[in-house]
Design an enzyme around this catalytic site. Structure first.
Site, PDB file in Angstrom:
ATOM      1  N   VAL A  20       0.867  -1.183   0.000  1.00 59.08           N
ATOM      2  CA  VAL A  20       0.000   0.000   0.000  1.00 59.08           C
ATOM      3  C   VAL A  20       0.901   1.229   0.000  1.00 59.08           C
ATOM      4  O   VAL A  20       1.745   1.370   0.887  1.00 59.08           O
ATOM      5  CB  VAL A  20      -0.905   0.014   1.252  1.00 59.08           C
ATOM      6  N   ASP A  74      -8.856  11.260   0.951  1.00 59.06           N
ATOM      7  CA  ASP A  74      -8.210  12.383   1.618  1.00 59.06           C
ATOM      8  C   ASP A  74      -7.803  11.918   3.015  1.00 59.06           C
ATOM      9  O   ASP A  74      -8.660  11.741   3.892  1.00 59.06           O
ATOM     10  CB  ASP A  74      -9.179  13.573   1.703  1.00 59.06           C
ATOM     11  N   ASP A  80     -12.070   8.628   5.639  1.00 54.08           N
ATOM     12  CA  ASP A  80     -11.353   8.176   4.434  1.00 54.08           C
ATOM     13  C   ASP A  80     -10.240   7.192   4.797  1.00 54.08           C
ATOM     14  O   ASP A  80     -10.017   6.204   4.102  1.00 54.08           O
ATOM     15  CB  ASP A  80     -10.755   9.372   3.673  1.00 54.08           C
ATOM     16  N   LYS A 132      -0.714   1.342  12.771  1.00 54.14           N
ATOM     17  CA  LYS A 132      -1.320   0.485  13.803  1.00 54.14           C
ATOM     18  C   LYS A 132      -2.055  -0.684  13.139  1.00 54.14           C
ATOM     19  O   LYS A 132      -1.889  -1.843  13.528  1.00 54.14           O
ATOM     20  CB  LYS A 132      -2.280   1.347  14.634  1.00 54.14           C
ATOM     21  N   TYR A 164       5.275  21.904  10.638  1.00 52.48           N
ATOM     22  CA  TYR A 164       5.733  20.846   9.717  1.00 52.48           C
ATOM     23  C   TYR A 164       6.884  20.069  10.360  1.00 52.48           C
ATOM     24  O   TYR A 164       6.876  18.828  10.385  1.00 52.48           O
ATOM     25  CB  TYR A 164       6.161  21.438   8.370  1.00 52.48           C
ATOM     26  N   LYS A 168       7.169  16.014  11.491  1.00 50.71           N
ATOM     27  CA  LYS A 168       8.217  15.097  11.033  1.00 50.71           C
ATOM     28  C   LYS A 168       9.007  14.539  12.220  1.00 50.71           C
ATOM     29  O   LYS A 168       9.485  13.402  12.173  1.00 50.71           O
ATOM     30  CB  LYS A 168       9.130  15.812  10.031  1.00 50.71           C
TER      31      LYS A 168
HETATM   32  N1  LIG Z   1      10.195  16.843  -1.188  1.00 51.52           N
HETATM   33  C1  LIG Z   1      10.931  17.144  -0.135  1.00 51.52           C
HETATM   34  O1  LIG Z   1      11.780  18.043  -0.207  1.00 51.52           O
HETATM   35  C2  LIG Z   1      10.775  16.360   1.155  1.00 51.52           C
HETATM   36  C3  LIG Z   1      11.784  16.477   2.124  1.00 51.52           C
HETATM   37  C4  LIG Z   1      11.646  15.785   3.317  1.00 51.52           C
HETATM   38  C5  LIG Z   1      10.548  14.989   3.556  1.00 51.52           C
HETATM   39  N2  LIG Z   1       9.579  14.884   2.595  1.00 51.52           N
HETATM   40  C6  LIG Z   1       8.417  14.039   2.912  1.00 51.52           C
HETATM   41  O2  LIG Z   1       8.314  13.025   1.927  1.00 51.52           O
HETATM   42  C7  LIG Z   1       6.944  12.682   1.733  1.00 51.52           C
HETATM   43  C8  LIG Z   1       6.629  12.758   0.239  1.00 51.52           C
HETATM   44  O3  LIG Z   1       6.857  14.081  -0.194  1.00 51.52           O
HETATM   45  P1  LIG Z   1       6.922  14.449  -1.736  1.00 51.52           P
HETATM   46  O4  LIG Z   1       8.104  15.320  -1.937  1.00 51.52           O
HETATM   47  O5  LIG Z   1       6.779  13.212  -2.555  1.00 51.52           O
HETATM   48  O6  LIG Z   1       5.607  15.342  -1.854  1.00 51.52           O
HETATM   49  P2  LIG Z   1       4.670  15.646  -3.137  1.00 51.52           P
HETATM   50  O7  LIG Z   1       5.429  15.515  -4.404  1.00 51.52           O
HETATM   51  O8  LIG Z   1       4.010  16.945  -2.823  1.00 51.52           O
HETATM   52  O9  LIG Z   1       3.594  14.464  -3.081  1.00 51.52           O
HETATM   53  C9  LIG Z   1       2.742  14.377  -1.963  1.00 51.52           C
HETATM   54  C10 LIG Z   1       1.807  13.221  -2.168  1.00 51.52           C
HETATM   55  O10 LIG Z   1       0.932  13.171  -1.032  1.00 51.52           O
HETATM   56  C11 LIG Z   1      -0.404  13.167  -1.478  1.00 51.52           C
HETATM   57  N3  LIG Z   1      -1.245  13.860  -0.518  1.00 51.52           N
HETATM   58  C12 LIG Z   1      -1.099  15.126  -0.040  1.00 51.52           C
HETATM   59  N4  LIG Z   1      -2.098  15.425   0.792  1.00 51.52           N
HETATM   60  C13 LIG Z   1      -2.901  14.329   0.852  1.00 51.52           C
HETATM   61  C14 LIG Z   1      -4.119  14.021   1.522  1.00 51.52           C
HETATM   62  N5  LIG Z   1      -4.740  14.924   2.302  1.00 51.52           N
HETATM   63  N6  LIG Z   1      -4.670  12.804   1.338  1.00 51.52           N
HETATM   64  C15 LIG Z   1      -4.079  11.894   0.537  1.00 51.52           C
HETATM   65  N7  LIG Z   1      -2.932  12.123  -0.142  1.00 51.52           N
HETATM   66  C16 LIG Z   1      -2.362  13.326   0.018  1.00 51.52           C
HETATM   67  C17 LIG Z   1      -0.374  13.873  -2.846  1.00 51.52           C
HETATM   68  O11 LIG Z   1      -1.415  13.424  -3.687  1.00 51.52           O
HETATM   69  P3  LIG Z   1      -2.781  14.204  -4.005  1.00 51.52           P
HETATM   70  O12 LIG Z   1      -2.416  15.644  -4.182  1.00 51.52           O
HETATM   71  O13 LIG Z   1      -3.268  13.521  -5.244  1.00 51.52           O
HETATM   72  O14 LIG Z   1      -3.649  13.927  -2.825  1.00 51.52           O
HETATM   73  C18 LIG Z   1       0.957  13.364  -3.393  1.00 51.52           C
HETATM   74  O15 LIG Z   1       0.784  12.103  -3.979  1.00 51.52           O
HETATM   75  C19 LIG Z   1       6.122  13.667   2.562  1.00 51.52           C
HETATM   76  O16 LIG Z   1       5.726  13.029   3.763  1.00 51.52           O
HETATM   77  C20 LIG Z   1       7.092  14.808   2.862  1.00 51.52           C
HETATM   78  O17 LIG Z   1       6.803  15.430   4.081  1.00 51.52           O
HETATM   79  C21 LIG Z   1       9.671  15.539   1.405  1.00 51.52           C
END
Ligand SMILES: NC(=O)c1ccc[n+]([C@@H]2O[C@H](COP(=O)([O-])OP(=O)(O)OC[C@H]3O[C@@H](n4cnc5c(N)ncnc54)[C@H](OP(=O)(O)O)[C@@H]3O)[C@@H](O)[C@H]2O)c1
Length: 281
Positions: A20, A74, A80, A132, A164, A168
């Site tokens: 998943v 969501d 959800d 969980k 944020y 994390k």
């Molecule tokens: N990119 C960075 O610089 C970075 C650095 C450190 C940590 N991270 C962490 O890595 C993880 C992935 O980040 P990323 O860079 O891949 O971000 P991203 O490109 O913005 O993608 C975020 C994903 O989460 C989904 N999402 C957001 N809100 C949601 C909601 N309410 N319900 C369901 N899905 C949701 C979005 O899909 P939809 O919009 O279709 O819902 C998208 O698929 C995150 O936890 C982020 O905090 C990222």
């Protein structure tokens, strides 16, 4: 060759047949989904944008000949989250990748409380509920894996991204504790703590994306780390930042990271915070 075939069969047996992946419509989650499909895992793809997920599922099925299931949800809404868990009930899931997440930036005085609470729900509450649920299922089959997402900002307080960074820190701490609790049940827990990654995340958080890591490389390093360590720091920036700051007092780390965050924040006015859209475009 025979050895590597055996190794990949063992890997699939440990973490498959279904994984998943939340946040599978974009960024790191999407790249991890692609990596897992290439390893032969069947995928449940979760995010809000159904049409984007359907397209991704279609390409993955044609490219990798693996089954997929799309669940548009969501994860900021607990109904959800429960529906996602119900819709996975009939599948033999061995891996949860909880990549869905977002960040707000800007001075805390100017952020919107709806975004801040939603962020706790998506980044923490949904991750807890899903961890969980699946850890109980994995314990029953005596094998499985959880991949959760921390960040370099999760190791100290960070101005301009206070909530944020706190979400994390929660995930990093959760993963470290779960790794201890779940190991005797054959479950591997991994926290991925990236530095800046070149995804839509930076745009949505109103951050510049200079010196960002490639999400494909981050995905590859993360999946390869599962079962080998508790925290992976993918990419050169996260290794340099986390390791070089580790020996400084917490207060000094906060000062340095807050400075970096301020310089990455495109809106430099302390009173102007970015409102992350509740509904994606
Ligand atoms: N990119 C960075 O610089 C970075 C650095 C450190 C940590 N991270 C962490 O890595 C993880 C992935 O980040 P990323 O860079 O891949 O971000 P991203 O490109 O913005 O993608 C975020 C994903 O989460 C989904 N999402 C957001 N809100 C949601 C909601 N309410 N319900 C369901 N899905 C949701 C979005 O899909 P939809 O919009 O279709 O819902 C998208 O698929 C995150 O936890 C982020 O905090 C990222």
């Amino acid at each position: 060759m025979a050895t590597s075939n055996t190794a990949s069969t063992q890997w699939r047996d440990r973490y498959g047949p279904w994984a998943v992946v939340t946040g599978a419509s974009d960024g790191i989650g999407l790249e991890i989904a692609r990596d897992l499909a290439a390893r032969g895992l069947k995928l449940v793809l979760v995010a809000r944008r159904a049409a984007v997920l359907e397209q991704i599922a279609d390409v993955i099925e044609r490219t990798n000949s693996v089954e997929t299931r799309v669940i548009a949800a969501d994860l900021g809404k607990s109904d959800d989250v429960e529906r996602v868990l119900r819709e996975c009930q009939d599948l033999d899931v061995g891996l949860l990748v909880a990549s869905a997440g977002f960040g707000t930036t800007g001075n805390f005085l100017a952020t919107d409380i709806r975004d801040e609470v939603d962020m706790v729900d998506v980044n923490c509450r949904a991750v807890l509920a899903m961890s969980k649920h699946f850890s109980a299922r994995f314990a029953a089959r005596k094998k499985g894996g959880l991949i959760l997402f921390g960040s370099i900002v999760g190791y100290q307080g960070v101005g301009n991204a206070a909530n944020y960074a706190a979400t994390k820190a929660y995930v990093q701490t959760l993963a470290e504790g779960l790794a201890v609790d779940l190991a005797p049940s054959g479950i591997d827990v991994l926290s991925c703590a990236p530095g800046p990654v070149e995804t839509g995340f930076a745009v949505r958080s109103n951050l510049s994306s200079a010196q960002s890591a490639d999400p494909r490389a981050v995905a590859r390093e993360t999946v390869a780390a599962l079962g080998r360590m508790t925290t992976v720091k993918p990419g050169i920036m996260s290794k340099i930042l986390i390791n070089s700051l580790a020996f400084l007092p917490r207060r000094a780390r906060t000062k340095i990271l807050s400075g970096i965050m301020a310089s990455r924040t495109k809106h430099h006015h302390g009173s102007e915070a970015q409102r992350t859209p509740q509904q994606p475009a």
